[in-house]
Design a protein around this motif. Structure first.
Motif, PDB file in Angstrom:
ATOM      1  N   ALA A   1      39.069  71.961  70.357  1.00 47.23           N
ATOM      2  CA  ALA A   1      38.713  73.377  70.421  1.00 47.23           C
ATOM      3  C   ALA A   1      39.137  74.062  69.124  1.00 47.23           C
ATOM      4  CB  ALA A   1      39.408  74.028  71.609  1.00 47.23           C
ATOM      5  N   GLU A   2      38.577  75.253  68.875  1.00 49.94           N
ATOM      6  CA  GLU A   2      38.947  76.043  67.702  1.00 49.94           C
ATOM      7  C   GLU A   2      40.453  76.250  67.678  1.00 49.94           C
ATOM      8  OE1 GLU A   2      38.440  78.423  64.276  1.00 49.94           O
ATOM      9  OE2 GLU A   2      37.040  77.094  65.278  1.00 49.94           O
ATOM     10  N   PRO A   3      41.116  75.896  66.577  1.00 44.17           N
ATOM     11  CA  PRO A   3      42.569  76.047  66.538  1.00 44.17           C
ATOM     12  C   PRO A   3      42.983  77.512  66.435  1.00 44.17           C
ATOM     13  CG  PRO A   3      41.754  75.202  64.450  1.00 44.17           C
ATOM     14  CD  PRO A   3      40.581  75.276  65.380  1.00 44.17           C
ATOM     15  N   PRO A   4      44.064  77.896  67.095  1.00 47.05           N
ATOM     16  CA  PRO A   4      44.552  79.279  67.030  1.00 47.05           C
ATOM     17  C   PRO A   4      45.280  79.538  65.706  1.00 47.05           C
ATOM     18  CG  PRO A   4      46.030  77.944  68.327  1.00 47.05           C
ATOM     19  CD  PRO A   4      44.849  77.062  67.968  1.00 47.05           C
ATOM     20  N   GLN A   5      45.554  80.806  65.406  1.00 47.31           N
ATOM     21  CA  GLN A   5      46.314  81.162  64.199  1.00 47.31           C
ATOM     22  C   GLN A   5      47.734  80.590  64.278  1.00 47.31           C
ATOM     23  OE1 GLN A   5      45.165  82.902  61.396  1.00 47.31           O
ATOM     24  NE2 GLN A   5      43.201  82.526  62.362  1.00 47.31           N
ATOM     25  N   LEU A   6      48.375  80.748  65.424  1.00 43.50           N
ATOM     26  CA  LEU A   6      49.703  80.183  65.646  1.00 43.50           C
ATOM     27  C   LEU A   6      49.525  78.871  66.398  1.00 43.50           C
ATOM     28  CD1 LEU A   6      52.824  80.333  65.673  1.00 43.50           C
ATOM     29  CD2 LEU A   6      52.619  81.556  67.860  1.00 43.50           C
ATOM     30  N   VAL A   7      50.088  77.818  65.860  1.00 38.88           N
ATOM     31  CA  VAL A   7      49.958  76.508  66.492  1.00 38.88           C
ATOM     32  C   VAL A   7      51.341  76.083  67.003  1.00 38.88           C
ATOM     33  CG1 VAL A   7      49.136  74.142  66.225  1.00 38.88           C
ATOM     34  CG2 VAL A   7      48.128  75.955  64.829  1.00 38.88           C
ATOM     35  N   PRO A   8      51.641  76.374  68.271  1.00 39.27           N
ATOM     36  CA  PRO A   8      52.944  75.978  68.819  1.00 39.27           C
ATOM     37  C   PRO A   8      53.099  74.453  68.778  1.00 39.27           C
ATOM     38  CG  PRO A   8      51.801  77.500  70.300  1.00 39.27           C
ATOM     39  CD  PRO A   8      50.817  77.080  69.245  1.00 39.27           C
ATOM     40  N   ALA A   9      54.326  74.009  68.587  1.00 37.68           N
ATOM     41  CA  ALA A   9      54.592  72.571  68.496  1.00 37.68           C
ATOM     42  C   ALA A   9      54.013  71.807  69.676  1.00 37.68           C
ATOM     43  CB  ALA A   9      56.094  72.320  68.395  1.00 37.68           C
ATOM     44  N   ALA A  10      54.095  72.367  70.863  1.00 37.69           N
ATOM     45  CA  ALA A  10      53.597  71.688  72.062  1.00 37.69           C
ATOM     46  C   ALA A  10      52.076  71.534  72.060  1.00 37.69           C
ATOM     47  CB  ALA A  10      54.038  72.443  73.316  1.00 37.69           C
ATOM     48  N   ARG A  11      51.366  72.301  71.226  1.00 40.50           N
ATOM     49  CA  ARG A  11      49.897  72.237  71.191  1.00 40.50           C
ATOM     50  C   ARG A  11      49.360  71.519  69.966  1.00 40.50           C
ATOM     51  NH1 ARG A  11      46.773  77.254  72.900  1.00 40.50           N
ATOM     52  NH2 ARG A  11      45.252  75.608  72.984  1.00 40.50           N
ATOM     53  N   GLN A  12      50.244  70.990  69.143  1.00 42.87           N
ATOM     54  CA  GLN A  12      49.800  70.258  67.966  1.00 42.87           C
ATOM     55  C   GLN A  12      49.309  68.884  68.412  1.00 42.87           C
ATOM     56  OE1 GLN A  12      53.217  70.356  65.382  1.00 42.87           O
ATOM     57  NE2 GLN A  12      53.093  72.582  65.170  1.00 42.87           N
ATOM     58  N   ARG A  13      48.085  68.579  68.084  1.00 41.06           N
ATOM     59  CA  ARG A  13      47.470  67.322  68.529  1.00 41.06           C
ATOM     60  C   ARG A  13      48.118  66.125  67.851  1.00 41.06           C
ATOM     61  NH1 ARG A  13      44.420  68.499  72.975  1.00 41.06           N
ATOM     62  NH2 ARG A  13      43.268  70.394  72.571  1.00 41.06           N
ATOM     63  N   VAL A  14      48.354  65.099  68.650  1.00 40.96           N
ATOM     64  CA  VAL A  14      48.951  63.862  68.156  1.00 40.96           C
ATOM     65  C   VAL A  14      47.961  62.731  68.395  1.00 40.96           C
ATOM     66  CG1 VAL A  14      50.852  62.212  68.410  1.00 40.96           C
ATOM     67  CG2 VAL A  14      51.288  64.675  68.616  1.00 40.96           C
ATOM     68  N   TRP A  15      47.755  61.924  67.365  1.00 41.38           N
ATOM     69  CA  TRP A  15      46.870  60.764  67.468  1.00 41.38           C
ATOM     70  C   TRP A  15      47.680  59.542  67.067  1.00 41.38           C
ATOM     71  CZ3 TRP A  15      44.503  57.386  63.806  1.00 41.38           C
ATOM     72  CH2 TRP A  15      43.474  56.611  64.337  1.00 41.38           C
ATOM     73  N   ARG A  16      47.591  58.491  67.859  1.00 44.48           N
ATOM     74  CA  ARG A  16      48.367  57.276  67.619  1.00 44.48           C
ATOM     75  C   ARG A  16      47.449  56.084  67.412  1.00 44.48           C
ATOM     76  NH1 ARG A  16      51.438  60.312  70.989  1.00 44.48           N
ATOM     77  NH2 ARG A  16      53.681  60.252  70.669  1.00 44.48           N
ATOM     78  N   ASP A  17      47.810  55.275  66.448  1.00 44.07           N
ATOM     79  CA  ASP A  17      47.163  53.986  66.243  1.00 44.07           C
ATOM     80  C   ASP A  17      48.262  52.953  66.487  1.00 44.07           C
ATOM     81  OD1 ASP A  17      45.974  51.651  65.432  1.00 44.07           O
ATOM     82  OD2 ASP A  17      45.371  52.386  63.463  1.00 44.07           O
ATOM     83  N   GLU A  18      48.355  52.492  67.723  1.00 41.93           N
ATOM     84  CA  GLU A  18      49.435  51.576  68.113  1.00 41.93           C
ATOM     85  C   GLU A  18      49.400  50.288  67.300  1.00 41.93           C
ATOM     86  OE1 GLU A  18      51.761  52.618  70.051  1.00 41.93           O
ATOM     87  OE2 GLU A  18      50.762  54.408  70.810  1.00 41.93           O
ATOM     88  N   ARG A  19      48.211  49.842  66.945  1.00 41.10           N
ATOM     89  CA  ARG A  19      48.089  48.568  66.227  1.00 41.10           C
ATOM     90  C   ARG A  19      48.749  48.623  64.852  1.00 41.10           C
ATOM     91  NH1 ARG A  19      42.848  45.873  63.784  1.00 41.10           N
ATOM     92  NH2 ARG A  19      43.677  43.817  63.348  1.00 41.10           N
TER      93      ARG A  19
END
Length: 191
Positions: free
Chosen positions: A78-96
């Protein structure tokens, strides 16, 4: 690659977007395979949401489409807000590969810079065949550990507290020699 899961996840939306990008460019799976070096069958499974791409494959796809990884991931969120709280920062993992990417300050319309937090496990080794956007400016500030970064055929050893800055026009390579993981902040500025 890893098997995809939840049909409403970022990975599922990413699969749909990858299929749309290929269609928008008018490329067949064979043409995209030729441009990226990723097998036709893998590309097909990615677009059907049967696999989640590794960092390397996602980098190859982004280079073919002329997008930064952050921009592509932003397109499926979704469109990111002006303030990005730590809990809403997207995390992507490449386990390999042992790569974890947090979008601290995601791309936003009208802004040219973004901030990414990254960690690489000791021994992690990631290559990107091309710059996602030629001439993109990057600043990598190591917060903990050490990383070896190859840019323009020059290897830089970037230690805790060091900052490496450059314009990326070709391939790059990240390697965490260990013995501990590397934790860094990456600022990306579009040309």
């Amino acid at each position: 690659m890893r098997e995809a899961g939840d049909p409403h996840s970022v990975d599922a939306r990413l699969a749909v977007r990858l299929g749309l990008l290929r269609t928008e460019h008018g490329w067949s799976l064979d043409e995209l395979s030729r441009r990226t070096g990723v097998s036709r069958s893998t590309l097909s499974r990615l677009e059907r949401g049967e696999l989640s791409p590794t960092t390397t494959v996602l980098g190859q796809l982004c280079a073919a489409y002329g997008l930064t990884m952050s921009h592509l991931l932003m397109e499926v969120e979704a469109e990111p807000p002006q303030l990005v709280p730590a809990a809403r920062q997207r995390v992507w993992r490449d386990e390999r590969s042992g790569f974890v990417r947090r979008s601290v300050s995601p791309p936003h319309a009208g802004l040219r810079a973004e901030i990414v937090e990254g960690t690489l496990d000791a021994g992690a080794d990631i290559s990107y065949e091309n710059a996602p956007v030629p001439g993109v400016e990057q600043h990598i500030w190591v917060l903990e550990g050490t990383v070896e970064i190859t840019v323009d055929e020059t290897v830089y050893t970037v230690c805790e507290g060091d900052c490496l800055r450059f314009r990326l026009r070709g391939p790059s390579h990240f390697r965490c020699p260990g013995p501990q993981r590397v934790h860094y902040a990456l600022t990306i500025v579009l040309p």
